[in-house]
Motif scaffolding. Structure first.
Motif, PDB file in Angstrom:
ATOM      1  N   CYS A  23       0.874  -0.825   0.076  1.00 48.54           N
ATOM      2  CA  CYS A  23       0.293   0.255  -0.149  1.00 48.54           C
ATOM      3  C   CYS A  23       0.622   1.224  -0.433  1.00 48.54           C
ATOM      4  CB  CYS A  23      -0.961  -0.285   1.204  1.00 48.54           C
ATOM      5  SG  CYS A  23      -2.036  -1.307   1.109  1.00 48.54           S
ATOM      6  N   ASN A  24       2.255   1.226   0.463  1.00 51.98           N
ATOM      7  CA  ASN A  24       3.388   2.278   0.622  1.00 51.98           C
ATOM      8  C   ASN A  24       2.739   3.436   0.666  1.00 51.98           C
ATOM      9  OD1 ASN A  24       5.653   3.164  -0.143  1.00 51.98           O
ATOM     10  ND2 ASN A  24       5.710   2.895  -2.260  1.00 51.98           N
ATOM     11  N   LEU A  25       1.864   3.543   2.539  1.00 53.06           N
ATOM     12  CA  LEU A  25       1.437   4.735   2.347  1.00 53.06           C
ATOM     13  C   LEU A  25       2.202   5.510   2.800  1.00 53.06           C
ATOM     14  CD1 LEU A  25      -1.777   4.703   4.462  1.00 53.06           C
ATOM     15  CD2 LEU A  25      -1.474   4.173   2.238  1.00 53.06           C
ATOM     16  N   PHE A  26       3.582   5.334   3.781  1.00 59.31           N
ATOM     17  CA  PHE A  26       4.675   5.579   3.954  1.00 59.31           C
ATOM     18  C   PHE A  26       5.548   6.824   2.564  1.00 59.31           C
ATOM     19  CE2 PHE A  26       8.792   6.875   5.876  1.00 59.31           C
ATOM     20  CZ  PHE A  26       8.117   7.326   6.576  1.00 59.31           C
ATOM     21  N   ALA A  27       5.477   6.515   1.694  1.00 64.98           N
ATOM     22  CA  ALA A  27       5.995   7.026   0.740  1.00 64.98           C
ATOM     23  C   ALA A  27       4.913   8.415   0.545  1.00 64.98           C
ATOM     24  CB  ALA A  27       5.989   6.132  -0.658  1.00 64.98           C
ATOM     25  N   GLN A  28       4.237   8.188   1.013  1.00 67.11           N
ATOM     26  CA  GLN A  28       2.944   9.600   0.742  1.00 67.11           C
ATOM     27  C   GLN A  28       3.416  10.716   1.865  1.00 67.11           C
ATOM     28  OE1 GLN A  28      -1.139   9.319  -0.653  1.00 67.11           O
ATOM     29  NE2 GLN A  28      -1.348   7.142  -0.501  1.00 67.11           N
ATOM     30  N   ILE A  29       3.805   9.864   2.928  1.00 65.10           N
ATOM     31  CA  ILE A  29       3.641  10.537   4.756  1.00 65.10           C
ATOM     32  C   ILE A  29       5.028  11.004   4.348  1.00 65.10           C
ATOM     33  CG2 ILE A  29       4.692  10.569   6.824  1.00 65.10           C
ATOM     34  CD1 ILE A  29       1.992   7.884   6.907  1.00 65.10           C
ATOM     35  N   ASP A  30       6.333  10.279   3.486  1.00 66.97           N
ATOM     36  CA  ASP A  30       7.361  11.131   3.733  1.00 66.97           C
ATOM     37  C   ASP A  30       7.485  12.069   2.947  1.00 66.97           C
ATOM     38  OD1 ASP A  30      10.632   9.823   4.043  1.00 66.97           O
ATOM     39  OD2 ASP A  30      10.509   9.665   1.937  1.00 66.97           O
ATOM     40  N   VAL A  31       7.338  12.182   1.480  1.00 71.82           N
ATOM     41  CA  VAL A  31       6.863  13.232   1.139  1.00 71.82           C
ATOM     42  C   VAL A  31       6.447  14.440   1.429  1.00 71.82           C
ATOM     43  CG1 VAL A  31       5.787  14.652  -1.194  1.00 71.82           C
ATOM     44  CG2 VAL A  31       6.977  11.756  -0.753  1.00 71.82           C
ATOM     45  N   ARG A  32       5.136  14.501   2.453  1.00 72.98           N
ATOM     46  CA  ARG A  32       4.665  15.466   3.460  1.00 72.98           C
ATOM     47  C   ARG A  32       5.341  16.030   4.103  1.00 72.98           C
ATOM     48  NH1 ARG A  32       0.337  17.933   1.458  1.00 72.98           N
ATOM     49  NH2 ARG A  32      -0.792  18.262   3.873  1.00 72.98           N
ATOM     50  N   ILE A  33       6.820  14.979   4.790  1.00 74.86           N
ATOM     51  CA  ILE A  33       7.796  15.273   5.847  1.00 74.86           C
ATOM     52  C   ILE A  33       8.342  16.409   5.410  1.00 74.86           C
ATOM     53  CG2 ILE A  33       9.206  14.921   7.048  1.00 74.86           C
ATOM     54  CD1 ILE A  33       7.766  11.964   7.973  1.00 74.86           C
ATOM     55  N   GLY A  34       8.944  16.468   3.880  1.00 75.36           N
ATOM     56  CA  GLY A  34       9.780  16.663   3.671  1.00 75.36           C
ATOM     57  C   GLY A  34       9.379  18.401   2.902  1.00 75.36           C
ATOM     58  N   ARG A  35       8.370  18.518   2.575  1.00 75.82           N
ATOM     59  CA  ARG A  35       7.009  19.439   2.801  1.00 75.82           C
ATOM     60  C   ARG A  35       7.050  20.386   3.886  1.00 75.82           C
ATOM     61  NH1 ARG A  35       2.122  17.296  -2.018  1.00 75.82           N
ATOM     62  NH2 ARG A  35       3.834  16.861  -3.362  1.00 75.82           N
ATOM     63  N   TYR A  36       6.937  19.873   4.891  1.00 72.31           N
ATOM     64  CA  TYR A  36       6.571  20.757   5.859  1.00 72.31           C
ATOM     65  C   TYR A  36       8.349  21.014   6.565  1.00 72.31           C
ATOM     66  CZ  TYR A  36       4.786  21.386  10.836  1.00 72.31           C
ATOM     67  OH  TYR A  36       4.706  22.458  12.186  1.00 72.31           O
ATOM     68  N   ILE A  37       9.069  20.223   6.288  1.00 70.64           N
ATOM     69  CA  ILE A  37      10.734  20.572   7.004  1.00 70.64           C
ATOM     70  C   ILE A  37      11.102  21.982   6.102  1.00 70.64           C
ATOM     71  CG2 ILE A  37      12.741  19.770   7.174  1.00 70.64           C
ATOM     72  CD1 ILE A  37      12.078  17.572   7.784  1.00 70.64           C
ATOM     73  N   SER A  38      10.842  21.569   4.282  1.00 72.77           N
ATOM     74  CA  SER A  38      10.390  22.743   3.613  1.00 72.77           C
ATOM     75  C   SER A  38      10.556  24.164   4.007  1.00 72.77           C
ATOM     76  CB  SER A  38      10.618  22.253   2.445  1.00 72.77           C
ATOM     77  OG  SER A  38      11.306  22.893   1.015  1.00 72.77           O
ATOM     78  N   TRP A  40       8.957  25.090   6.707  1.00 69.67           N
ATOM     79  CA  TRP A  40       9.227  25.524   8.037  1.00 69.67           C
ATOM     80  C   TRP A  40      10.556  25.911   8.406  1.00 69.67           C
ATOM     81  CZ3 TRP A  40       5.675  25.465  11.894  1.00 69.67           C
ATOM     82  CH2 TRP A  40       6.806  25.951  13.715  1.00 69.67           C
ATOM     83  N   LEU A  41      11.231  25.245   7.238  1.00 66.11           N
ATOM     84  CA  LEU A  41      12.878  26.494   7.601  1.00 66.11           C
ATOM     85  C   LEU A  41      12.826  27.232   6.333  1.00 66.11           C
ATOM     86  CD1 LEU A  41      14.535  23.401   8.813  1.00 66.11           C
ATOM     87  CD2 LEU A  41      13.171  24.789   9.660  1.00 66.11           C
ATOM     88  N   LYS A  42      12.506  26.952   5.327  1.00 67.48           N
ATOM     89  CA  LYS A  42      12.218  27.636   4.516  1.00 67.48           C
ATOM     90  C   LYS A  42      13.421  27.624   3.553  1.00 67.48           C
ATOM     91  CE  LYS A  42       9.464  31.552   5.657  1.00 67.48           C
ATOM     92  NZ  LYS A  42       8.875  30.794   6.904  1.00 67.48           N
ATOM     93  N   VAL A  43      13.667  26.065   2.760  1.00 66.23           N
ATOM     94  CA  VAL A  43      14.827  25.691   2.259  1.00 66.23           C
ATOM     95  C   VAL A  43      14.344  24.657   0.941  1.00 66.23           C
ATOM     96  CG1 VAL A  43      15.924  25.432   4.483  1.00 66.23           C
ATOM     97  CG2 VAL A  43      14.562  23.723   3.521  1.00 66.23           C
ATOM     98  N   ASP A  44      15.298  24.626   0.710  1.00 67.81           N
ATOM     99  CA  ASP A  44      14.957  24.116  -0.614  1.00 67.81           C
ATOM    100  C   ASP A  44      14.842  22.355  -0.296  1.00 67.81           C
ATOM    101  OD1 ASP A  44      17.203  22.928  -0.791  1.00 67.81           O
ATOM    102  OD2 ASP A  44      17.910  24.041  -2.082  1.00 67.81           O
ATOM    103  N   ALA A  48      15.513  20.372   2.567  1.00 71.95           N
ATOM    104  CA  ALA A  48      15.212  19.807   3.384  1.00 71.95           C
ATOM    105  C   ALA A  48      14.949  17.897   3.820  1.00 71.95           C
ATOM    106  CB  ALA A  48      13.831  19.841   2.958  1.00 71.95           C
ATOM    107  N   ARG A  49      15.668  17.025   2.855  1.00 70.54           N
ATOM    108  CA  ARG A  49      15.525  16.188   3.096  1.00 70.54           C
ATOM    109  C   ARG A  49      16.650  15.544   3.164  1.00 70.54           C
ATOM    110  NH1 ARG A  49      12.583  11.523   1.733  1.00 70.54           N
ATOM    111  NH2 ARG A  49      13.792   9.453   0.983  1.00 70.54           N
ATOM    112  N   ARG A  50      18.021  16.198   3.220  1.00 64.42           N
ATOM    113  CA  ARG A  50      19.117  16.051   4.386  1.00 64.42           C
ATOM    114  C   ARG A  50      18.565  15.829   5.469  1.00 64.42           C
ATOM    115  NH1 ARG A  50      23.001  18.443   7.261  1.00 64.42           N
ATOM    116  NH2 ARG A  50      21.465  20.263   7.255  1.00 64.42           N
ATOM    117  N   VAL A  51      18.142  17.102   5.857  1.00 64.09           N
ATOM    118  CA  VAL A  51      17.680  17.761   7.559  1.00 64.09           C
ATOM    119  C   VAL A  51      16.726  16.670   7.803  1.00 64.09           C
ATOM    120  CG1 VAL A  51      16.318  19.081   9.056  1.00 64.09           C
ATOM    121  CG2 VAL A  51      18.191  20.130   7.608  1.00 64.09           C
ATOM    122  N   GLN A  52      15.499  15.936   7.058  1.00 62.28           N
ATOM    123  CA  GLN A  52      14.952  15.162   7.523  1.00 62.28           C
ATOM    124  C   GLN A  52      15.288  13.622   7.825  1.00 62.28           C
ATOM    125  OE1 GLN A  52      11.669  14.432   4.418  1.00 62.28           O
ATOM    126  NE2 GLN A  52      10.624  12.577   4.883  1.00 62.28           N
TER     127      GLN A  52
END
Length: 226
Positions: A23-38, A40-44, A48-52
């Motif tokens: 079902c791979n729901l976490f693939a969707q969640i993973d993308v959302r985490i990256g966007r949230y960090i991006s 919040w921190l105002k980074v590309d 954001a992926r590195r920070v995540q």
């Protein structure tokens, strides 16, 4: 040594345990985490992926790192990252039948939150089997395998660990359960097997790549013994 008594309490992880990893729901969640960090921190996206991943390694979850270092409200974070499409999760009649036949209390023990768990169980059609959900919020935002949240769960719900079993797809998450005296069931997926490479798995009592069938077999074996 495994517990001497058959379990009368069953603890189930949610993601990639009660529903299949495909079902791979976490693939969707993973993308959302990256966007949230991006955002919040105002980074590309690359930063954001590195920070995540750094926060995940250093704090157990990216959320914990964002909470500790940037003052993020975990409720706001969880609402955002779980705003996903749940349609890949389909009703599971086999799991429904296995849970119906399985004696004892049943609880969800998840690193997600209650709304996420409720949406998944609604899709699966199995929510009525579970008396409670112990989520990341109940664990004061500490993820598995931090020992204190297992102890909190046992205390809050009046569980005798020697009469309990825990099912999880992540092998290391079962170690504290075993240490408390629980029986452990490892749900093997391609990803969880990779993550377990090189680990000592002496704390694993049972393993399967099909939870519904394993539960059905467990019940059938006990009926034969009686």
């Amino acid at each position: 040594m495994p517990p001497q008594h058959d379990p009368d309490v069953w603890l189930f992880d949610l993601d990639n345990t009660l529903y299949p990893a495909r079902c791979n729901l976490f693939a969707q969640i993973d993308v959302r985490i990256g966007r949230y960090i991006s955002d919040w921190l105002k980074v590309d996206a690359e930063e954001a992926r590195r920070v995540q991943k750094q926060y995940w390694r250093e704090h157990g979850t990216s959320m914990r790192g964002m909470m500790s270092l940037h003052g993020v409200d975990p409720r706001h974070y969880l609402d955002y990252v779980h705003d996903i499409d749940y349609s890949p999760v389909q009703p599971d009649p086999s799991l429904e039948a296995s849970l119906a036949a399985l004696p004892g209390r049943k609880l969800i023990f998840t690193a997600g939150d209650v709304p996420h768990a409720e949406r998944v169980m609604e899709r699966l059609g199995v929510a009525h089997h579970f008396e409670a959900i112990f989520d990341i919020v109940a664990g004061e935002y500490w993820p598995k395998p931090h020992k204190q949240i297992y102890e909190q769960l046992v205390y809050r719900h009046g569980i005798d660990p020697a009469r309990a079993a825990m099912c999880d797809d992540i092998a290391v998450n079962l170690k504290p359960a075993c240490d408390l005296g629980m029986r452990t069931v490892w749900i093997r997926t391609d990803e969880s097997v990779k993550r377990a490479e090189g680990l000592d798995l002496d704390h694993i009592h049972h393993q399967t790549d099909d939870l519904a069938t394993w539960l059905a077999d467990w019940v059938a074996e006990r009926k034969v013994k009686k």
